[in-house]
Design a protein around this motif. Structure first.
Motif, PDB file in Angstrom:
ATOM      1  N   ALA A   1     -14.336   0.942  12.825  1.00 26.27           N
ATOM      2  CA  ALA A   1     -15.117  -0.212  12.380  1.00 26.27           C
ATOM      3  C   ALA A   1     -14.283  -1.140  11.511  1.00 26.27           C
ATOM      4  CB  ALA A   1     -16.352   0.263  11.616  1.00 26.27           C
ATOM      5  N   VAL A   2     -13.525  -0.570  10.585  1.00 29.69           N
ATOM      6  CA  VAL A   2     -12.678  -1.391   9.703  1.00 29.69           C
ATOM      7  C   VAL A   2     -11.582  -2.073  10.512  1.00 29.69           C
ATOM      8  CG1 VAL A   2     -11.045  -1.318   7.778  1.00 29.69           C
ATOM      9  CG2 VAL A   2     -13.201  -0.067   7.626  1.00 29.69           C
ATOM     10  N   LYS A   3     -10.978  -1.338  11.447  1.00 29.37           N
ATOM     11  CA  LYS A   3      -9.912  -1.915  12.275  1.00 29.37           C
ATOM     12  C   LYS A   3     -10.428  -3.100  13.086  1.00 29.37           C
ATOM     13  CE  LYS A   3      -7.126   0.876  14.458  1.00 29.37           C
ATOM     14  NZ  LYS A   3      -6.564   1.808  15.466  1.00 29.37           N
ATOM     15  N   THR A   4     -11.595  -2.916  13.707  1.00 32.29           N
ATOM     16  CA  THR A   4     -12.187  -3.994  14.496  1.00 32.29           C
ATOM     17  C   THR A   4     -12.519  -5.200  13.629  1.00 32.29           C
ATOM     18  OG1 THR A   4     -13.084  -2.429  16.090  1.00 32.29           O
ATOM     19  CG2 THR A   4     -14.120  -4.593  16.011  1.00 32.29           C
ATOM     20  N   ALA A   5     -13.096  -4.941  12.461  1.00 29.97           N
ATOM     21  CA  ALA A   5     -13.455  -6.040  11.560  1.00 29.97           C
ATOM     22  C   ALA A   5     -12.209  -6.804  11.108  1.00 29.97           C
ATOM     23  CB  ALA A   5     -14.211  -5.499  10.353  1.00 29.97           C
ATOM     24  N   LEU A   6     -11.147  -6.088  10.781  1.00 33.95           N
ATOM     25  CA  LEU A   6      -9.912  -6.750  10.353  1.00 33.95           C
ATOM     26  C   LEU A   6      -9.306  -7.572  11.484  1.00 33.95           C
ATOM     27  CD1 LEU A   6      -8.321  -3.883   8.237  1.00 33.95           C
ATOM     28  CD2 LEU A   6      -9.200  -6.056   7.374  1.00 33.95           C
ATOM     29  N   LYS A   7      -9.270  -7.014  12.688  1.00 39.55           N
ATOM     30  CA  LYS A   7      -8.717  -7.756  13.832  1.00 39.55           C
ATOM     31  C   LYS A   7      -9.508  -9.032  14.100  1.00 39.55           C
ATOM     32  CE  LYS A   7      -6.582  -3.980  16.413  1.00 39.55           C
ATOM     33  NZ  LYS A   7      -6.591  -3.218  17.667  1.00 39.55           N
ATOM     34  N   ARG A   8     -10.845  -8.925  14.022  1.00 38.43           N
ATOM     35  CA  ARG A   8     -11.676 -10.115  14.264  1.00 38.43           C
ATOM     36  C   ARG A   8     -11.455 -11.170  13.193  1.00 38.43           C
ATOM     37  NH1 ARG A   8     -17.226  -7.213  16.238  1.00 38.43           N
ATOM     38  NH2 ARG A   8     -16.504  -6.769  18.342  1.00 38.43           N
ATOM     39  N   GLU A   9     -11.349 -10.750  11.950  1.00 42.43           N
ATOM     40  CA  GLU A   9     -11.130 -11.715  10.861  1.00 42.43           C
ATOM     41  C   GLU A   9      -9.773 -12.396  10.999  1.00 42.43           C
ATOM     42  OE1 GLU A   9     -11.872 -14.026   7.501  1.00 42.43           O
ATOM     43  OE2 GLU A   9     -13.217 -12.870   8.793  1.00 42.43           O
TER      44      GLU A   9
ATOM     45  N   ALA B   1     -18.925  -0.854   5.226  1.00 43.10           N
ATOM     46  CA  ALA B   1     -18.279  -0.106   6.299  1.00 43.10           C
ATOM     47  C   ALA B   1     -19.267   0.853   6.946  1.00 43.10           C
ATOM     48  CB  ALA B   1     -17.070   0.657   5.760  1.00 43.10           C
ATOM     49  N   ASP B   2     -20.078   1.516   6.152  1.00 36.90           N
ATOM     50  CA  ASP B   2     -21.088   2.420   6.704  1.00 36.90           C
ATOM     51  C   ASP B   2     -22.103   1.664   7.555  1.00 36.90           C
ATOM     52  OD1 ASP B   2     -19.997   4.721   5.628  1.00 36.90           O
ATOM     53  OD2 ASP B   2     -21.251   4.672   3.821  1.00 36.90           O
ATOM     54  N   GLU B   3     -22.491   0.484   7.103  1.00 35.78           N
ATOM     55  CA  GLU B   3     -23.432  -0.320   7.880  1.00 35.78           C
ATOM     56  C   GLU B   3     -22.823  -0.710   9.226  1.00 35.78           C
ATOM     57  OE1 GLU B   3     -26.016  -4.470   7.537  1.00 35.78           O
ATOM     58  OE2 GLU B   3     -24.951  -3.731   5.784  1.00 35.78           O
ATOM     59  N   LEU B   4     -21.552  -1.105   9.209  1.00 27.43           N
ATOM     60  CA  LEU B   4     -20.881  -1.480  10.460  1.00 27.43           C
ATOM     61  C   LEU B   4     -20.728  -0.278  11.378  1.00 27.43           C
ATOM     62  CD1 LEU B   4     -19.628  -3.769  12.052  1.00 27.43           C
ATOM     63  CD2 LEU B   4     -17.468  -3.349  10.868  1.00 27.43           C
ATOM     64  N   VAL B   5     -20.446   0.887  10.801  1.00 21.68           N
ATOM     65  CA  VAL B   5     -20.359   2.108  11.604  1.00 21.68           C
ATOM     66  C   VAL B   5     -21.693   2.359  12.310  1.00 21.68           C
ATOM     67  CG1 VAL B   5     -20.221   4.629  11.443  1.00 21.68           C
ATOM     68  CG2 VAL B   5     -18.508   3.225  10.301  1.00 21.68           C
TER      69      VAL B   5
ATOM     70  N   LEU C   1     -23.952   0.173  13.137  1.00 20.45           N
ATOM     71  CA  LEU C   1     -24.207  -0.849  14.157  1.00 20.45           C
ATOM     72  C   LEU C   1     -23.320  -0.687  15.381  1.00 20.45           C
ATOM     73  CD1 LEU C   1     -24.541  -3.941  11.793  1.00 20.45           C
ATOM     74  CD2 LEU C   1     -26.375  -2.877  13.113  1.00 20.45           C
ATOM     75  N   THR C   2     -22.100  -0.235  15.171  1.00 18.07           N
ATOM     76  CA  THR C   2     -21.131  -0.157  16.271  1.00 18.07           C
ATOM     77  C   THR C   2     -21.006   1.225  16.878  1.00 18.07           C
ATOM     78  OG1 THR C   2     -19.307   0.226  14.729  1.00 18.07           O
ATOM     79  CG2 THR C   2     -19.758  -2.062  15.354  1.00 18.07           C
ATOM     80  N   LYS C   3     -21.594   2.231  16.220  1.00 17.40           N
ATOM     81  CA  LYS C   3     -21.511   3.616  16.701  1.00 17.40           C
ATOM     82  C   LYS C   3     -20.062   4.046  16.882  1.00 17.40           C
ATOM     83  CE  LYS C   3     -26.004   3.836  17.180  1.00 17.40           C
ATOM     84  NZ  LYS C   3     -26.627   3.470  15.942  1.00 17.40           N
ATOM     85  N   THR C   4     -19.242   3.760  15.906  1.00 12.42           N
ATOM     86  CA  THR C   4     -17.835   4.119  15.931  1.00 12.42           C
ATOM     87  C   THR C   4     -17.492   4.809  14.619  1.00 12.42           C
ATOM     88  OG1 THR C   4     -15.612   3.268  16.332  1.00 12.42           O
ATOM     89  CG2 THR C   4     -17.044   1.895  15.025  1.00 12.42           C
ATOM     90  N   SER C   5     -16.247   5.170  14.445  1.00 14.33           N
ATOM     91  CA  SER C   5     -15.807   5.782  13.188  1.00 14.33           C
ATOM     92  C   SER C   5     -15.609   4.695  12.137  1.00 14.33           C
ATOM     93  CB  SER C   5     -14.490   6.532  13.399  1.00 14.33           C
ATOM     94  OG  SER C   5     -13.450   5.608  13.673  1.00 14.33           O
ATOM     95  N   LYS C   6     -15.482   5.105  10.898  1.00 20.14           N
ATOM     96  CA  LYS C   6     -15.242   4.145   9.821  1.00 20.14           C
ATOM     97  C   LYS C   6     -13.899   3.451  10.036  1.00 20.14           C
ATOM     98  CE  LYS C   6     -16.953   4.961   5.740  1.00 20.14           C
ATOM     99  NZ  LYS C   6     -17.206   5.425   4.360  1.00 20.14           N
ATOM    100  N   VAL C   7     -12.906   4.221  10.455  1.00 18.62           N
ATOM    101  CA  VAL C   7     -11.588   3.634  10.728  1.00 18.62           C
ATOM    102  C   VAL C   7     -11.690   2.604  11.852  1.00 18.62           C
ATOM    103  CG1 VAL C   7      -9.261   4.119  11.607  1.00 18.62           C
ATOM    104  CG2 VAL C   7     -10.267   5.602   9.876  1.00 18.62           C
TER     105      VAL C   7
END
Length: 79
Positions: free
Chosen positions: A28-36, A14-18, A20-26
């Motif tokens: 980043a997780v929300k985006t990752a879940l929606k994409r999956e 999650a920290d790595e995705l944050v 890369l995306t310059k967003t919050s942890k929430v």
């Protein structure tokens, strides 16, 4: 209900995705879940993806022939 995950690897990812995306942890997780979820839905067989539409069509019944343009115009008070 809150989501609590106590897994160091998930936290690191999650920290790595944050980063890369310059967003919050929430975010980043929300985006990752929606994409999956979207990816999984897309990979379902076409029969499964269309099942809901087919059920709705069956519930609506057979196509009723008629002058639908005239009926719509009457409904809206147009000639």
């Amino acid at each position: 209900m809150p989501l609590y995950i106590k897994d160091p690897e998930v936290d690191r990812l999650a920290d790595e995705l944050v980063g890369l995306t310059k967003t919050s942890k929430v975010g980043a997780v929300k985006t990752a879940l929606k994409r999956e979820i979207a990816s999984r839905k897309q990979s379902l067989p076409i029969r499964d993806r269309l099942a809901k539409s087919l059920a709705m069509a069956r519930a609506a019944g057979p196509y009723a022939p008629g002058d639908h343009k005239r009926e719509t115009n009457e409904m809206w008070g147009e000639d």
